[in-house]
Design a protein around this motif. Structure first.
Motif, PDB file in Angstrom:
ATOM      1  N   ASP A  69       0.699  -1.287  -0.011  1.00  0.00           N
ATOM      2  CA  ASP A  69       0.105  -0.077  -0.213  1.00  0.00           C
ATOM      3  C   ASP A  69       0.794   1.428   0.187  1.00  0.00           C
ATOM      4  O   ASP A  69       0.568   2.352  -0.505  1.00  0.00           O
ATOM      5  CB  ASP A  69      -0.721   0.181   1.326  1.00  0.00           C
ATOM      6  CG  ASP A  69      -1.910  -1.021   0.929  1.00  0.00           C
ATOM      7  OD1 ASP A  69      -2.198  -1.675  -0.043  1.00  0.00           O
ATOM      8  OD2 ASP A  69      -2.703  -1.404   2.357  1.00  0.00           O
ATOM      9  N   SER A  72       1.684   1.922  -3.546  1.00  0.00           N
ATOM     10  CA  SER A  72       0.700   2.078  -4.468  1.00  0.00           C
ATOM     11  C   SER A  72      -0.569   3.129  -3.899  1.00  0.00           C
ATOM     12  O   SER A  72      -0.420   4.380  -4.111  1.00  0.00           O
ATOM     13  CB  SER A  72      -0.114   0.755  -4.705  1.00  0.00           C
ATOM     14  OG  SER A  72      -0.364   0.030  -3.431  1.00  0.00           O
ATOM     15  N   TRP A  73      -1.442   2.664  -3.466  1.00  0.00           N
ATOM     16  CA  TRP A  73      -2.787   3.590  -3.103  1.00  0.00           C
ATOM     17  C   TRP A  73      -2.435   4.726  -2.229  1.00  0.00           C
ATOM     18  O   TRP A  73      -2.681   5.671  -2.254  1.00  0.00           O
ATOM     19  CB  TRP A  73      -3.848   2.952  -2.768  1.00  0.00           C
ATOM     20  CG  TRP A  73      -4.299   1.609  -3.748  1.00  0.00           C
ATOM     21  CD1 TRP A  73      -4.413   0.277  -3.321  1.00  0.00           C
ATOM     22  CD2 TRP A  73      -4.769   1.675  -4.808  1.00  0.00           C
ATOM     23  NE1 TRP A  73      -4.705  -0.421  -4.678  1.00  0.00           N
ATOM     24  CE2 TRP A  73      -5.127   0.465  -5.455  1.00  0.00           C
ATOM     25  CE3 TRP A  73      -5.443   2.704  -5.581  1.00  0.00           C
ATOM     26  CZ2 TRP A  73      -5.686   0.151  -6.536  1.00  0.00           C
ATOM     27  CZ3 TRP A  73      -5.697   2.707  -6.796  1.00  0.00           C
ATOM     28  CH2 TRP A  73      -5.859   1.345  -7.488  1.00  0.00           C
ATOM     29  N   HIS A  87       0.011  -1.283  -8.013  1.00  0.00           N
ATOM     30  CA  HIS A  87      -0.861  -2.134  -7.564  1.00  0.00           C
ATOM     31  C   HIS A  87      -1.022  -3.117  -8.471  1.00  0.00           C
ATOM     32  O   HIS A  87      -1.206  -4.395  -8.295  1.00  0.00           O
ATOM     33  CB  HIS A  87      -2.194  -1.421  -7.294  1.00  0.00           C
ATOM     34  CG  HIS A  87      -3.204  -2.385  -6.818  1.00  0.00           C
ATOM     35  ND1 HIS A  87      -3.418  -3.036  -5.682  1.00  0.00           N
ATOM     36  CD2 HIS A  87      -4.136  -2.860  -7.502  1.00  0.00           C
ATOM     37  CE1 HIS A  87      -4.080  -3.899  -5.643  1.00  0.00           C
ATOM     38  NE2 HIS A  87      -4.969  -4.022  -6.787  1.00  0.00           N
ATOM     39  N   TYR A  90       1.496  -5.717  -8.277  1.00  0.00           N
ATOM     40  CA  TYR A  90       0.903  -6.244  -7.107  1.00  0.00           C
ATOM     41  C   TYR A  90       0.054  -7.601  -7.422  1.00  0.00           C
ATOM     42  O   TYR A  90       0.084  -8.810  -6.783  1.00  0.00           O
ATOM     43  CB  TYR A  90       0.485  -5.564  -6.009  1.00  0.00           C
ATOM     44  CG  TYR A  90       0.103  -6.191  -4.501  1.00  0.00           C
ATOM     45  CD1 TYR A  90       1.067  -6.838  -3.755  1.00  0.00           C
ATOM     46  CD2 TYR A  90      -1.210  -6.291  -4.087  1.00  0.00           C
ATOM     47  CE1 TYR A  90       0.740  -7.431  -2.557  1.00  0.00           C
ATOM     48  CE2 TYR A  90      -1.608  -6.717  -2.869  1.00  0.00           C
ATOM     49  CZ  TYR A  90      -0.489  -7.453  -2.269  1.00  0.00           C
ATOM     50  OH  TYR A  90      -0.754  -7.968  -0.892  1.00  0.00           O
ATOM     51  N   HIS A 122      -9.141  -5.256  -0.837  1.00  0.00           N
ATOM     52  CA  HIS A 122      -8.037  -6.236  -1.571  1.00  0.00           C
ATOM     53  C   HIS A 122      -8.572  -7.547  -1.971  1.00  0.00           C
ATOM     54  O   HIS A 122      -8.382  -8.081  -2.996  1.00  0.00           O
ATOM     55  CB  HIS A 122      -6.747  -6.258  -0.935  1.00  0.00           C
ATOM     56  CG  HIS A 122      -5.746  -5.028  -1.012  1.00  0.00           C
ATOM     57  ND1 HIS A 122      -5.223  -4.739  -2.294  1.00  0.00           N
ATOM     58  CD2 HIS A 122      -5.129  -4.206   0.180  1.00  0.00           C
ATOM     59  CE1 HIS A 122      -4.454  -3.635  -1.947  1.00  0.00           C
ATOM     60  NE2 HIS A 122      -4.377  -3.444  -0.640  1.00  0.00           N
ATOM     61  N   ASN A 161      -9.846  -1.855 -11.465  1.00  0.00           N
ATOM     62  CA  ASN A 161      -9.309  -1.845  -9.794  1.00  0.00           C
ATOM     63  C   ASN A 161     -10.503  -1.422  -9.136  1.00  0.00           C
ATOM     64  O   ASN A 161     -10.357  -1.044  -7.763  1.00  0.00           O
ATOM     65  CB  ASN A 161      -7.967  -1.362  -9.471  1.00  0.00           C
ATOM     66  CG  ASN A 161      -6.882  -2.238 -10.061  1.00  0.00           C
ATOM     67  OD1 ASN A 161      -6.756  -3.408  -9.443  1.00  0.00           O
ATOM     68  ND2 ASN A 161      -6.211  -1.860 -11.061  1.00  0.00           N
TER      69      ASN A 161
END
Length: 235
Positions: A69, A72-73, A87, A90, A122, A161
């Protein structure tokens, strides 16, 4: 309860990813941590202890995976385009490396996925993107709209996503094999998100269980009650 620490090298991420694995045999459940959480969070917060009898009896083998995380986010130092791309790497690690490894190790065609809060996102996002890999989804207090993390940036990578966007356009039959639990509560900050996701699944004819519990907050005491209950019921 048997515990194993594994460093799994990911070619997609080009790094080691840490996991804690509980149990020697049983149906595999991949557990995602909450916001910025690490692979040991489920242990530290009592989630693993809550399912000890189910693991020790050989019903489940639990894999607690690390998150990325922070890259990414939640990587506010990065352009939103690169947050989403990270992400996606991932996701490729999960889909092409880790989940096939778990399936082979446990001799199953599909796995279960679970998570609390952001881990619930997730779990659901991976399952809905890759239904051929997943038979069971347990999302506890998850939220399913990722656009607040992209600062207005939107393209196909965000769309795919963002379950509230892509799931209304999916064919419901693709998820007919899947047992889906959306767990929330009356005091949960993510209650509305779960009700909305349930409506989307209903509109596509996707069977699921929306479990709204009373007078519980968005926190570990709620999830530690939910998880063993859901695992006891879905198999």
């Amino acid at each position: 309860m048997e515990e194993q620490h594994l460093k799994y090298y990911s070619h997609h991420l080009e790094r080691d990813v840490d996991l804690l694995i509980y149990g020697n045999w049983g149906y595999p459940i991949l557990v995602f941590p909450t916001t910025l959480g690490r692979y040991y969070q489920a242990k530290d917060m009592g989630l693993i202890e809550s399912i000890r009898p189910l693991v020790e009896s050989g019903k489940y083998k639990v894999y607690c995976v690390d998150s990325i995380d922070a890259d990414s986010w939640y990587a506010k130092h990065l352009n939103p385009q690169y947050r989403v791309l990270n992400h996606n790497q991932y996701d490729q690690f999960l889909n092409n490396e880790l989940v096939p490894h778990i399936r082979n190790a446990c001799n199953v065609e599909k796995v279960g996925v679970a998570g609390c809060s952001f881990g619930g996102f997730h779990a659901a996002n991976f399952a809905f993107r890759h239904p051929e890999q997943v038979a069971y989804v347990i999302s506890m207090s998850g939220a399913f709209d990722i656009r607040s993390f992209t600062d207005g940036f939107y393209d196909d990578t965000v769309y795919f996503n963002n379950p509230v966007d892509f799931m209304p356009n999916e064919q419901g039959w693709r998820f007919g094999h899947m047992k889906i639990v959306l767990g929330t509560s009356e005091w949960d900050i993510c209650l509305e998100s779960n009700v909305k996701m349930s409506g989307i699944l209903n509109a596509s004819g996707i069977d699921h269980w929306l479990d709204i519990r009373g007078w519980e907050k968005h926190d570990w005491p709620l999830w530690n009650k939910m998880f063993p209950d859901y695992l006891s019921r879905i198999m």
